[in-house]
Design a protein around this motif. Structure first.
Motif, PDB file in Angstrom:
ATOM      1  N   LEU A  33      -3.707  36.001  14.641  1.00  0.00           N
ATOM      2  CA  LEU A  33      -3.120  36.194  13.595  1.00  0.00           C
ATOM      3  C   LEU A  33      -2.153  37.170  13.660  1.00  0.00           C
ATOM      4  O   LEU A  33      -1.295  37.455  12.381  1.00  0.00           O
ATOM      5  CB  LEU A  33      -4.103  37.498  13.088  1.00  0.00           C
ATOM      6  N   THR A  40      -3.561  28.736   9.911  1.00  0.00           N
ATOM      7  CA  THR A  40      -5.089  28.121   9.400  1.00  0.00           C
ATOM      8  C   THR A  40      -5.339  27.461   8.722  1.00  0.00           C
ATOM      9  O   THR A  40      -5.141  26.955   9.039  1.00  0.00           O
ATOM     10  CB  THR A  40      -4.852  29.402   8.626  1.00  0.00           C
ATOM     11  N   ALA A  42      -9.118  25.956   6.328  1.00  0.00           N
ATOM     12  CA  ALA A  42     -10.578  26.638   6.233  1.00  0.00           C
ATOM     13  C   ALA A  42     -11.509  26.113   6.728  1.00  0.00           C
ATOM     14  O   ALA A  42     -11.639  24.701   6.930  1.00  0.00           O
ATOM     15  CB  ALA A  42     -10.671  25.828   4.840  1.00  0.00           C
ATOM     16  N   ASN A  46     -14.446  30.391   5.009  1.00  0.00           N
ATOM     17  CA  ASN A  46     -13.838  31.334   5.245  1.00  0.00           C
ATOM     18  C   ASN A  46     -12.395  30.539   5.299  1.00  0.00           C
ATOM     19  O   ASN A  46     -11.825  29.346   5.948  1.00  0.00           O
ATOM     20  CB  ASN A  46     -13.802  31.113   6.965  1.00  0.00           C
ATOM     21  N   PRO A  47     -11.879  31.003   3.827  1.00  0.00           N
ATOM     22  CA  PRO A  47     -10.144  30.119   3.278  1.00  0.00           C
ATOM     23  C   PRO A  47      -9.253  30.572   4.292  1.00  0.00           C
ATOM     24  O   PRO A  47      -8.202  29.288   4.676  1.00  0.00           O
ATOM     25  CB  PRO A  47     -10.510  30.887   2.189  1.00  0.00           C
ATOM     26  N   ARG A  48      -8.802  31.465   5.642  1.00  0.00           N
ATOM     27  CA  ARG A  48      -7.625  31.656   6.397  1.00  0.00           C
ATOM     28  C   ARG A  48      -8.321  31.819   7.532  1.00  0.00           C
ATOM     29  O   ARG A  48      -8.900  32.972   8.493  1.00  0.00           O
ATOM     30  CB  ARG A  48      -7.185  32.558   5.910  1.00  0.00           C
ATOM     31  N   PRO A  50      -7.264  31.514  11.745  1.00  0.00           N
ATOM     32  CA  PRO A  50      -6.216  30.995  13.333  1.00  0.00           C
ATOM     33  C   PRO A  50      -6.817  30.199  13.685  1.00  0.00           C
ATOM     34  O   PRO A  50      -8.047  30.006  14.623  1.00  0.00           O
ATOM     35  CB  PRO A  50      -5.878  32.914  13.895  1.00  0.00           C
ATOM     36  N   ASN A  80      -4.641  25.016   6.016  1.00  0.00           N
ATOM     37  CA  ASN A  80      -3.793  25.101   5.464  1.00  0.00           C
ATOM     38  C   ASN A  80      -2.417  24.960   5.614  1.00  0.00           C
ATOM     39  O   ASN A  80      -1.545  24.918   6.487  1.00  0.00           O
ATOM     40  CB  ASN A  80      -4.249  27.186   5.620  1.00  0.00           C
ATOM     41  N   HIS A  82       1.367  25.626   5.501  1.00  0.00           N
ATOM     42  CA  HIS A  82       2.161  27.146   5.448  1.00  0.00           C
ATOM     43  C   HIS A  82       3.271  26.899   5.031  1.00  0.00           C
ATOM     44  O   HIS A  82       4.178  27.501   4.654  1.00  0.00           O
ATOM     45  CB  HIS A  82       1.493  28.105   6.927  1.00  0.00           C
TER      46      HIS A  82
END
Length: 90
Positions: A33, A40, A42, A46-48, A50, A80, A82
């Motif tokens: 993190l 990250t 999903a 749990n959306p985030r 590591p 995800n 980023h």
């Protein structure tokens, strides 16, 4: 050199999959993190989470070898994006 311990945590690969006391978890290093190049995904509601993560099976309180195939794991994990957050200004 800084020596830091690893802090591991797990999330359900498939929420509610542990019917009967067995299923699969994804174990992740919480220090991830704080990585400036954090990626990250999903996973299991749990959306985030590591990355990277390790998929392990469980039976009750015991950790066992995973029996899930890689294609199923890929279908349950969404990386995800980023790109915008990590892009540097010209």
């Amino acid at each position: 050199m800084i020596n830091r311990d690893r802090d591991w945590d797990c999330v359900d690969l498939v929420r509610g999959q542990d019917v009967g006391g067995s299923g699969h978890d994804v174990w992740v290093d919480d220090w991830g993190l704080f990585d400036p190049n954090l990626v990250t995904a999903a996973i299991g509601g749990n959306p985030r989470v590591p990355l990277p993560g390790i998929v392990l099976g469980f039976e009750g309180e015991r950790t066992v070898a995973a029996t899930i195939d890689i294609e199923t794991v890929r279908s349950l994990v969404s990386i995800n994006d980023h790109g915008a957050a990590n892009a540097s200004e010209p």
